[in-house]
Design an enzyme around this catalytic site. Structure first.
Site, PDB file in Angstrom:
ATOM      1  NE  ARG A   1      -4.037  -1.963   0.376  1.00  0.00           N
ATOM      2  CZ  ARG A   1      -4.003  -3.249   0.030  1.00  0.00           C
ATOM      3  NH1 ARG A   1      -2.946  -3.755  -0.587  1.00  0.00           N
ATOM      4  NH2 ARG A   1      -5.041  -4.024   0.274  1.00  0.00           N
TER       5      ARG A   1
ATOM      6  CB  SER B   1      -8.464  -2.017   4.612  1.00  0.00           C
ATOM      7  OG  SER B   1      -8.776  -3.304   4.155  1.00  0.00           O
TER       8      SER B   1
ATOM      9  CD  GLU C   1      -5.552   0.563   2.543  1.00  0.00           C
ATOM     10  OE1 GLU C   1      -6.355   0.868   1.646  1.00  0.00           O
ATOM     11  OE2 GLU C   1      -5.373  -0.590   2.940  1.00  0.00           O
TER      12      GLU C   1
HETATM   13  N1  EPU Z   1     -10.311 -11.129  10.682  1.00  0.00           N
HETATM   14  C1  EPU Z   1     -11.024 -11.236  11.861  1.00  0.00           C
HETATM   15  N2  EPU Z   1     -12.028 -10.353  12.106  1.00  0.00           N
HETATM   16  C2  EPU Z   1     -12.363  -9.383  11.237  1.00  0.00           C
HETATM   17  C3  EPU Z   1     -11.652  -9.268  10.023  1.00  0.00           C
HETATM   18  C4  EPU Z   1     -10.625 -10.146   9.760  1.00  0.00           C
HETATM   19  O1  EPU Z   1     -10.747 -12.100  12.682  1.00  0.00           O
HETATM   20  O2  EPU Z   1     -13.279  -8.620  11.531  1.00  0.00           O
HETATM   21  C5  EPU Z   1      -9.227 -12.077  10.413  1.00  0.00           C
HETATM   22  C6  EPU Z   1      -9.707 -13.319   9.701  1.00  0.00           C
HETATM   23  O3  EPU Z   1      -9.190 -14.438  10.382  1.00  0.00           O
HETATM   24  C7  EPU Z   1      -9.089 -13.296   8.340  1.00  0.00           C
HETATM   25  C8  EPU Z   1      -7.929 -12.345   8.502  1.00  0.00           C
HETATM   26  O4  EPU Z   1      -8.270 -11.468   9.584  1.00  0.00           O
HETATM   27  O5  EPU Z   1      -8.617 -14.553   7.984  1.00  0.00           O
HETATM   28  C9  EPU Z   1      -7.685 -11.508   7.261  1.00  0.00           C
HETATM   29  O6  EPU Z   1      -8.915 -10.951   6.822  1.00  0.00           O
HETATM   30  P1  EPU Z   1      -9.246 -10.751   5.244  1.00  0.00           P
HETATM   31  O7  EPU Z   1      -8.934 -11.979   4.503  1.00  0.00           O
HETATM   32  O8  EPU Z   1     -10.617 -10.177   5.167  1.00  0.00           O
HETATM   33  O9  EPU Z   1      -8.177  -9.706   4.764  1.00  0.00           O
HETATM   34  P2  EPU Z   1      -7.626  -8.388   5.436  1.00  0.00           P
HETATM   35  O10 EPU Z   1      -6.217  -8.637   5.836  1.00  0.00           O
HETATM   36  O11 EPU Z   1      -8.555  -7.907   6.493  1.00  0.00           O
HETATM   37  C10 EPU Z   1      -6.650  -7.426   3.208  1.00  0.00           C
HETATM   38  C11 EPU Z   1      -6.666  -6.123   2.492  1.00  0.00           C
HETATM   39  C12 EPU Z   1      -7.970  -5.962   1.730  1.00  0.00           C
HETATM   40  C13 EPU Z   1      -8.078  -7.102   0.728  1.00  0.00           C
HETATM   41  C14 EPU Z   1      -8.045  -8.426   1.506  1.00  0.00           C
HETATM   42  C15 EPU Z   1      -8.006  -9.616   0.578  1.00  0.00           C
HETATM   43  C16 EPU Z   1      -5.279  -4.593   3.765  1.00  0.00           C
HETATM   44  C17 EPU Z   1      -5.247  -3.425   4.699  1.00  0.00           C
HETATM   45  N3  EPU Z   1      -6.503  -5.031   3.434  1.00  0.00           N
HETATM   46  O12 EPU Z   1      -7.679  -7.373   4.202  1.00  0.00           O
HETATM   47  O13 EPU Z   1      -7.879  -4.746   0.987  1.00  0.00           O
HETATM   48  O14 EPU Z   1      -9.297  -7.019   0.000  1.00  0.00           O
HETATM   49  O15 EPU Z   1      -6.838  -8.492   2.315  1.00  0.00           O
HETATM   50  O16 EPU Z   1      -6.774  -9.686  -0.062  1.00  0.00           O
HETATM   51  O17 EPU Z   1      -4.235  -5.071   3.357  1.00  0.00           O
HETATM   52  C18 EPU Z   1      -8.358  -2.421   1.094  1.00  0.00           C
HETATM   53  O18 EPU Z   1      -7.141  -2.238   1.043  1.00  0.00           O
HETATM   54  O19 EPU Z   1      -9.161  -1.472   1.170  1.00  0.00           O
HETATM   55  C19 EPU Z   1      -8.859  -3.781   1.135  1.00  0.00           C
HETATM   56  C20 EPU Z   1     -10.151  -4.065   1.285  1.00  0.00           C
END
Ligand code: EPU
Length: 342
Positions: free
Chosen positions: A168, A242, A338
């Site tokens: 990012r 995010s 972000e």
């Molecule tokens: N999780 C929780 N509770 C929550 C949310 C997440 O426990 O409320 C845990 C879950 O175990 C899950 C892990 O966190 O396995 C990761 O969650 P997720 O797969 O939804 O991905 P993320 O790390 O929260 C990132 C990006 C997203 C992107 C997704 C998929 C960042 C800041 N965010 O989210 O990007 O869509 O991975 O690749 O890196 C964005 O940048 O705006 C965005 C949406």
């Protein structure tokens, strides 16, 4: 000079930020060509104003009215500009919608961008934060971009190395912050396409859909389905995706955290550090689904802050600060926003 420019004063930005904040700009211009930027630069009354280059407005939090000039990048056009043995080169203008570009490349039979389907925002904003999702980042298919330099009035090009992409992150958040407006981006899409199924949730979705050997379009459909399930539609409830980056910590810190919190979600990085799932940290602090006034934390994904209607930028910032303080107190980890806070 100003008479010839499509200048609007006291302009509402409500429809131009996906958080749906009701803020105004002193001055606003729709930029449909690089020439308009040159004219603005030469106009004394405009060139001295504080400047905000705006794309789809999906990665900003407006903390109040903007006391300056908003340059809304509306340049259009998508075309194939070349081919070699490895790649097909597609150039898209900054004002094209990101998802529109992904769909267009799929229509042309070109894979590469499918994991990045349905990300809100514009093509010109995408390199600034090196958008990423489901195991792919923009930099993986990036070839070059051209941008207008407000200091010199020149148009310059940058290749992938020169953009200094990170998680990012890019040169536009550092050395070139506030100095340039991206005009167009050229992508190198592989002629020998391979699916990228590194992200477990995506692989599972494709298995459920009975697509063990997916096409680029199958992957796009699966990503759209996952995102639609998990992330709020800005047209329905204001948000900027995010709100925090996933913090990256040294291996030793992750070990200490794991000893105390065995369910900690983390991902190893090539340099030996670990990315922690910020959504998990926030969720553990009990914030998921909570509401403070008109601002809140999305009920299905704790990493996303939402505007329940009528929230001010200040309310959202206060909520973000309260979350940061809780995560720091409980886990000793600092969360970095972000979106760009204006
Ligand atoms: N999780 C929780 N509770 C929550 C949310 C997440 O426990 O409320 C845990 C879950 O175990 C899950 C892990 O966190 O396995 C990761 O969650 P997720 O797969 O939804 O991905 P993320 O790390 O929260 C990132 C990006 C997203 C992107 C997704 C998929 C960042 C800041 N965010 O989210 O990007 O869509 O991975 O690749 O890196 C964005 O940048 O705006 C965005 C949406």
């Amino acid at each position: 000079m100003t008479d010839r420019l499509p200048l609007q004063c006291d302009f509402s930005l409500h429809e131009h930020n996906t958080f749906g904040i009701r803020a105004k700009a002193n001055a606003y211009i729709q930029v449909t060509s690089a020439d308009i930027l040159s004219e603005i630069r030469l106009d004394n009354s405009l060139s001295t104003l504080p400047r905000l280059v705006l794309g789809g407005g999906s990665n900003i939090l407006l903390s109040g009215d903007f006391p300056g000039l908003v340059l809304h990048m509306c340049l259009k056009g998508i075309e194939i500009v070349g081919r070699d043995a490895q790649s097909t080169y597609v150039r898209a203008a900054a004002g094209e919608s990101w998802h529109g570009l992904v769909c267009r490349t799929l229509e042309l039979g070109l894979g590469g961008l499918e994991n990045l389907s349905l990300i809100p925002g514009s093509v010109g904003a995408a390199p600034i934060q090196n958008i990423g999702a489901y195991g792919v980042e923009l930099k993986d298919c990036f070839h070059a971009l051209s941008a207008f330099d407000f200091d010199t009035g020149n148009i310059f090009t940058l290749n992938r190395d020169e953009c200094d992409f990170g998680y990012r992150d890019s040169v536009f958040k550092h050395r070139l912050a506030g100095q340039a407006a991206i005009l167009d981006v050229t992508f190198a899409l592989p002629r020998q396409w391979q699916p990228n199924l590194n992200y477990a949730e995506l692989e599972q979705e494709l298995a459920v859909r009975g697509k063990p050997d997916p096409t680029a379009r199958d992957i796009s459909d699966a990503v759209v389905a996952i995102r639609t399930r998990k992330l709020p539609d800005p047209a329905v409830i204001g948000n900027a995706g995010s709100f925090f980056k996933n913090p990256v910590v040294p291996a030793a810190q992750r070990e200490r955290l794991l000893a105390k919190h065995p369910k900690l979600v983390s991902y190893g990085q090539p340099d030996g550090s670990f990315k922690l799932a910020a959504g998990w940290l926030i969720d553990q602090c009990g914030w998921k689904g909570r509401r403070v006034g008109n601002a809140g934390v999305y009920e299905k994904q704790a990493l996303v802050l939402v505007n329940h209607g009528g929230a001010s930028g200040r309310e959202l910032q206060d909520l973000a600060k309260a979350i940061q303080a809780d995560v720091l107190a409980r886990f000793g980890v600092e969360l970095e926003p972000e979106p760009v806070i204006v």
